[in-house]
Scaffold this motif. Structure first.
Motif, PDB file in Angstrom:
ATOM      1  N   SER A 141       0.837  -1.198   0.000  1.00  0.00           N
ATOM      2  CA  SER A 141       0.000   0.000   0.000  1.00  0.00           C
ATOM      3  C   SER A 141       0.871   1.247   0.000  1.00  0.00           C
ATOM      4  N   VAL A 142       0.297   2.358  -0.488  1.00  0.00           N
ATOM      5  CA  VAL A 142       1.010   3.633  -0.474  1.00  0.00           C
ATOM      6  C   VAL A 142       1.276   4.075   0.960  1.00  0.00           C
ATOM      7  N   ASP A 143       0.316   3.867   1.853  1.00  0.00           N
ATOM      8  CA  ASP A 143       0.499   4.251   3.257  1.00  0.00           C
ATOM      9  C   ASP A 143       1.680   3.517   3.882  1.00  0.00           C
ATOM     10  N   ASN A 144       1.810   2.235   3.592  1.00  0.00           N
ATOM     11  CA  ASN A 144       2.927   1.472   4.135  1.00  0.00           C
ATOM     12  C   ASN A 144       4.250   1.974   3.569  1.00  0.00           C
ATOM     13  N   PHE A 145       4.232   2.347   2.282  1.00  0.00           N
ATOM     14  CA  PHE A 145       5.452   2.856   1.654  1.00  0.00           C
ATOM     15  C   PHE A 145       5.865   4.187   2.282  1.00  0.00           C
ATOM     16  N   THR A 146       4.898   5.077   2.525  1.00  0.00           N
ATOM     17  CA  THR A 146       5.237   6.367   3.130  1.00  0.00           C
ATOM     18  C   THR A 146       5.806   6.185   4.542  1.00  0.00           C
ATOM     19  N   PHE A 147       5.239   5.248   5.289  1.00  0.00           N
ATOM     20  CA  PHE A 147       5.762   4.966   6.635  1.00  0.00           C
ATOM     21  C   PHE A 147       7.197   4.464   6.550  1.00  0.00           C
ATOM     22  N   ARG A 148       7.444   3.551   5.613  1.00  0.00           N
ATOM     23  CA  ARG A 148       8.791   2.987   5.452  1.00  0.00           C
ATOM     24  C   ARG A 148       9.769   4.058   4.971  1.00  0.00           C
ATOM     25  N   ALA A 149       9.300   4.930   4.057  1.00  0.00           N
ATOM     26  CA  ALA A 149      10.171   5.992   3.545  1.00  0.00           C
ATOM     27  C   ALA A 149      10.580   6.939   4.662  1.00  0.00           C
ATOM     28  N   LYS A 150       9.637   7.294   5.523  1.00  0.00           N
ATOM     29  CA  LYS A 150       9.949   8.191   6.634  1.00  0.00           C
ATOM     30  C   LYS A 150      10.906   7.514   7.625  1.00  0.00           C
ATOM     31  N   GLU A 151      10.663   6.245   7.934  1.00  0.00           N
ATOM     32  CA  GLU A 151      11.515   5.520   8.876  1.00  0.00           C
ATOM     33  C   GLU A 151      12.940   5.418   8.343  1.00  0.00           C
ATOM     34  N   THR A 152      13.080   5.116   7.060  1.00  0.00           N
ATOM     35  CA  THR A 152      14.403   4.976   6.452  1.00  0.00           C
ATOM     36  C   THR A 152      15.152   6.302   6.452  1.00  0.00           C
TER      37      THR A 152
END
Length: 456
Positions: free
Chosen positions: A320-331
């Motif tokens: 999902s896009v939401d999961n990607f945004t969370f991962r992008a911020k964490e990284t």
């Protein structure tokens, strides 16, 4: 001897039937846009005109077949359309190439005949010469038909029977009309008795022919529709099979992800813990071994981080896009943790249910991560702005820094790193845009197609 049916009324009835069939063919052409329909309509109109002129010629005392240029030309045009109709109806080029070549030769003969008749007409040749030439060309056509018809019968196509039956009615009508010339005392062309006119039998033959051809086209259209339905069913079955294979592939990816997490993850974590415990157990007596043990722990922690990224990219639940945004911020926070660079995020404020295709998600994340690494290593930036905009069918990821920038030249002069980023973006059908000037920072925009976009 003959029923008292007035000839003008019967002709009007037959002409009306043929005209209606011609209109039906033209209407069918407007619906289906197939050449066979307008050619079929023109053929019928040519036959109506031919019968009208034949009526006039049969009334002449010195009548000879083929002497009237108008009749011969329109009749030849009708035969051209007739041959073309047969080719399209039965699909002769595909089913019997030899018959198709013969039919094309017959078309050439008809074209030559029209040219010769025009020459005789302009030169005012005698009727005997015109009639003999007409009979000669018609004999050539008859020979071609004798070769083609048996071959067509062997095709066993649905429309063949109707075509042959219609052609037989037409030939029988013409033969009967010719026979009437030998019995002038019976077929005396009395307007009160329609059956005393030779043209009556020709027109009856054409009416029956047209009915057979119309049925043949209907049956052929029905067969074509059934073939289309069958092809569509095969395509649907193929799509379902592809979906089943895709589902199986996703399950395999998920299984690999779970195995990496459950098996390797635990072992690598234990290595990190044990290296830390070993340092404590040395109590300062093994100073030489401490760097090595530290390196083991650091390496294992890096491997754990990389493995988690691989697990994230493999598992379908994370698309999902939401999961990607969370991962992008964490990284981003992890990479810039020990650097004096401020992060600014502009992500969708509400939940987005769009999905990033599994094959695109990993490459998109790797491109994103590599750009962040380049900023850390080369940009000397103080601020990094990361935004994600989701539109219908597309995700736009923008990464901007206020660093030293660089000279952005043509693709062939780019370094291997940027070329690799472009190639990786192209692999999932995305677009990679970069804009940078010395002293003005760098902006990178990545467009990624989405599997769907439903925003709540």
């Amino acid at each position: 001897m003959f029923p008292a049916i007035p000839y003008p009324q019967l002709r009007l009835f037959f002409d009306g039937m043929l005209s209606m069939m011609a209109l039906y063919a033209l209407f069918s052409y407007t619906q289906h846009r197939k050449p066979i329909y307008w050619q079929y309509a023109l053929y019928i109109l040519c036959m109506i005109v031919t019968f009208y002129w034949d009526d006039i010629d049969y009334g002449k005392a010195d009548y000879l077949p083929g002497t009237n240029f108008k009749v011969a030309a329109v009749e030849s045009l009708a035969f051209l359309l007739y041959i073309r109709f047969a080719i399209l109806l039965i699909d002769i080029p595909r089913l019997d190439p030899l018959s198709h070549k013969i039919l094309r030769a017959m078309n050439i003969i008809l074209a030559i005949e029209i040219a010769v008749d025009l020459g005789f007409y302009l030169a005012d040749a005698t009727n005997v010469v015109k009639s003999n030439t007409y009979i000669f060309f018609r004999c050539l056509l008859a020979l071609g038909a004798l070769v083609v018809v048996p071959r067509i019968l062997k095709l066993r196509e649905v429309a063949v029977g109707y075509f042959i039956a219609g052609s037989l009615f037409f030939v029988l009508g013409c033969l009967f009309a010719l026979t009437t010339n030998f019995f002038p005392q019976i077929f005396d062309r009395n307007p009160v008795r329609a059956l005393s006119f030779p043209v009556t039998y020709m027109e009856i033959g054409v009416v029956l022919e047209v009915l057979c051809f119309t049925l043949g086209m209907s049956v052929q259209n029905r067969k074509n529709e059934l073939d289309k339905i069958q092809v569509q069913e095969q395509l649907i079955e193929q799509l379902l099979e592809n979906e089943r294979k895709q589902s199986a592939l996703i399950r395999i990816r998920d299984d690999i992800s779970r195995d990496l997490h459950d098996e390797l993850g635990a072992d690598l974590s234990s290595i990190s813990v044990m290296s830390y415990a070993a340092i404590k157990q040395l109590n300062g007596s093994g100073a030489a071994a401490e760097p090595t043990i530290n390196l083991i722990g650091e390496t294992s922690r890096k491997v754990i981080t990389r493995m988690r990224e691989i697990i994230w990219s493999l598992h379908s639940v994370h698309n999902s896009v939401d999961n990607f945004t969370f991962r992008a911020k964490e990284t981003a926070y992890t990479l810039f943790e020990h650097h004096p660079i401020a992060l600014h995020f502009d992500f969708p404020s509400q939940e987005v249910n769009s999905r990033i295709p599994n094959e695109s998600r990993r490459n998109l994340f790797l491109v994103y991560k590599e750009i962040l690494h380049n900023i850390v290593r080369h940009s000397q930036a103080q601020n990094v702005f990361i935004s994600i905009v989701v539109e219908v069918g597309n995700l736009a990821l923008t990464i901007q820094d206020d660093g030293i920038g660089f000279v952005h030249e043509e693709k062939e002069n780019l370094g291997n790193g940027l070329v690799n980023l472009q190639q990786r973006t192209n692999s999932f059908g995305g677009k990679f845009l970069i804009n940078s000037l010395p002293g003005e920072g760098t902006t990178v925009i990545i467009d990624c197609p989405l599997a769907g976009h439903i925003q709540e």
